[in-house]
Design an enzyme around this catalytic site. Structure first.
Site, PDB file in Angstrom:
ATOM      1  CG  HIS A 106     -46.378   3.755 -30.138  1.00 52.25           C
ATOM      2  ND1 HIS A 106     -45.978   4.776 -29.853  1.00 52.25           N
ATOM      3  CD2 HIS A 106     -45.740   2.686 -29.675  1.00 52.25           C
ATOM      4  CE1 HIS A 106     -44.750   4.743 -29.153  1.00 52.25           C
ATOM      5  NE2 HIS A 106     -44.838   3.385 -28.861  1.00 52.25           N
ATOM      6  CB  CYS A 122     -43.333   0.133 -29.483  1.00 48.62           C
ATOM      7  SG  CYS A 122     -44.605  -0.603 -27.982  1.00 48.62           S
TER       8      CYS A 122
END
Length: 146
Positions: A106, A122
């Protein structure tokens, strides 16, 4: 991060992975290794800097002022590539499931350093980079994390 097309490197990006290093276990806040695939692409046509909470856009656009007023927020911006582990017992199922851990590729604020481990598990990218990558990939595409 290197993106291959037909076995040839096509795109290359500086990224940031987990502050806690590599780890597959739930609650480890580590970046899971191994074979994954893109489960879902989220955020098509949203502006750069669009803010997500729970994979849903909040209607906010990240600014330094918004960051100051929300100092403890983990900023997930612009686009989300939600990953699903492909290796049962290693990154899929039970207490090691990448998808249930909500592991994404992301966007992040451009003020955050790349090439330095800083995430909660992440893979973080510059907003322009994740926007470019988003247009290049499809759901189901394999992703290898070493």
């Amino acid at each position: 991060m290197t993106v291959f097309r037909q076995g040839t490197p096509s795109l290359c990006y500086r990224i940031s992975t987990a502050l806690n290093g590599p780890a597959e276990a739930n609650g480890s806040f580590g970046t899971p290794r191994g074979k994954h695939r893109i489960r879902a692409l989220i955020g098509k046509d949203l502006p750069l800097g669009a803010v997500f909470v729970g994979r849903r856009p909040t209607g906010e656009i990240w600014t330094p002022e918004l960051a100051i007023s929300n100092p403890n927020r983990d900023w997930i911006l612009t686009r989300i590539l939600w990953l699903c582990g492909e290796e049962p017992g290693f990154n899929r199922g039970g207490t090691v499931d990448s998808m249930r851990r909500f592991i994404y590729i992301h966007g992040t604020p451009d003020t955050e350093p790349m090439g330095v481990p800083r995430s909660h598990g992440c893979i973080r990218m510059r907003n322009r980079d994740i926007d470019q990558l988003f247009g290049f990939v499809t759901a189901g595409l394999p992703v290898a994390i070493d």
